[in-house]
Design an enzyme around this catalytic site. Structure first.
Site, PDB file in Angstrom:
ATOM      1  N   GLU A  63       0.825  -1.213   0.000  1.00 55.69           N
ATOM      2  CA  GLU A  63       0.000   0.000   0.000  1.00 55.69           C
ATOM      3  C   GLU A  63       0.854   1.257   0.000  1.00 55.69           C
ATOM      4  O   GLU A  63       0.490   2.259  -0.617  1.00 55.69           O
ATOM      5  CB  GLU A  63      -0.969   0.028   1.176  1.00 55.69           C
ATOM      6  N   HIS A  89      -0.277 -14.222  -0.360  1.00 55.55           N
ATOM      7  CA  HIS A  89       1.054 -14.538   0.150  1.00 55.55           C
ATOM      8  C   HIS A  89       1.416 -15.931  -0.362  1.00 55.55           C
ATOM      9  O   HIS A  89       0.817 -16.922   0.055  1.00 55.55           O
ATOM     10  CB  HIS A  89       1.056 -14.483   1.678  1.00 55.55           C
ATOM     11  N   VAL A  90       2.388 -15.998  -1.265  1.00 51.93           N
ATOM     12  CA  VAL A  90       2.694 -17.268  -1.933  1.00 51.93           C
ATOM     13  C   VAL A  90       4.012 -17.892  -1.488  1.00 51.93           C
ATOM     14  O   VAL A  90       4.272 -19.060  -1.789  1.00 51.93           O
ATOM     15  CB  VAL A  90       2.664 -17.100  -3.475  1.00 51.93           C
ATOM     16  N   SER A  92       7.170 -17.473   1.857  1.00 53.63           N
ATOM     17  CA  SER A  92       7.627 -16.741   3.037  1.00 53.63           C
ATOM     18  C   SER A  92       9.050 -16.235   2.823  1.00 53.63           C
ATOM     19  O   SER A  92       9.783 -16.720   1.973  1.00 53.63           O
ATOM     20  CB  SER A  92       7.574 -17.643   4.272  1.00 53.63           C
ATOM     21  N   HIS A 106      -4.711   0.295 -14.139  1.00 51.73           N
ATOM     22  CA  HIS A 106      -5.707   1.240 -14.644  1.00 51.73           C
ATOM     23  C   HIS A 106      -5.418   2.608 -14.050  1.00 51.73           C
ATOM     24  O   HIS A 106      -5.262   2.736 -12.830  1.00 51.73           O
ATOM     25  CB  HIS A 106      -7.121   0.790 -14.249  1.00 51.73           C
ATOM     26  N   GLY A 108      -7.358   5.928 -14.200  1.00 53.47           N
ATOM     27  CA  GLY A 108      -8.521   6.712 -14.597  1.00 53.47           C
ATOM     28  C   GLY A 108      -8.499   8.093 -13.972  1.00 53.47           C
ATOM     29  O   GLY A 108      -7.598   8.444 -13.213  1.00 53.47           O
ATOM     30  N   ARG A 110     -10.709   9.197 -11.827  1.00 49.27           N
ATOM     31  CA  ARG A 110     -11.191   9.137 -10.445  1.00 49.27           C
ATOM     32  C   ARG A 110     -10.634   7.967  -9.649  1.00 49.27           C
ATOM     33  O   ARG A 110     -10.624   7.999  -8.426  1.00 49.27           O
ATOM     34  CB  ARG A 110     -12.709   9.055 -10.428  1.00 49.27           C
ATOM     35  N   HIS A 111     -10.233   6.905 -10.335  1.00 47.73           N
ATOM     36  CA  HIS A 111      -9.723   5.703  -9.671  1.00 47.73           C
ATOM     37  C   HIS A 111      -8.462   5.216 -10.368  1.00 47.73           C
ATOM     38  O   HIS A 111      -8.278   5.433 -11.565  1.00 47.73           O
ATOM     39  CB  HIS A 111     -10.765   4.567  -9.688  1.00 47.73           C
TER      40      HIS A 111
END
Length: 136
Positions: A63, A89-90, A92, A106, A108, A110-111
């Site tokens: 994030e 989570h694939v 460790s 994407h 855009g 607005r997003h």
């Protein structure tokens, strides 16, 4: 190049001082034409009690990179906020630094939707995450 704001790695890393990004020692390492990369240590701050990278720490890295990438794609007084994030989570990681690579899916008005993949020091995929942001 997708970036609308001009910024240096030094300035990106300075933005993390005094908040979670700095506390977890997340470091922005590379700005590409359409990618943003950052690393994070696998240490006592980011491990779960069994000695593995905590899934929540991976999500913080994802994030953080995606939100900064989103901000770099805006102009003026626009701001970016996260709407939804998921993570698979694939694999460790137990030590070293993990690297997050963020690419747009994407962009855009607005997003935005960002794909963030996190790799261990051997280049193996540890986590695949997708972040959806809103532009305010």
């Amino acid at each position: 190049m997708i970036w609308k704001r001009k910024i240096t790695l030094e300035a990106l890393n300075a933005m993390g001082e005094g908040n979670m990004v700095g506390f977890l020692d997340i470091r922005f390492e590379h700005i590409g034409d359409d990618t943003l990369e950052a690393t994070m240590p696998v240490d006592s701050r980011t491990k779960q009690p069994f000695g593995l990278l905590h899934g929540g720490a991976s999500v913080v890295l994802a994030e953080s990179i995606g939100s900064v990438a989103g901000y770099l794609c805006t102009e003026g007084e626009q701001k970016v906020v996260g709407l939804e994030i998921n993570a698979n989570h694939v694999r460790s990681a137990r030590e070293g630094r993990v690297r997050g690579v963020c690419k747009p899916l994407h962009l855009g008005s607005r997003h935005q939707v960002w794909q963030i993949e996190i790799f261990d020091e051997k280049g193996r995929l540890c986590c695949s995450s997708r972040l959806t942001t809103a532009i305010l």
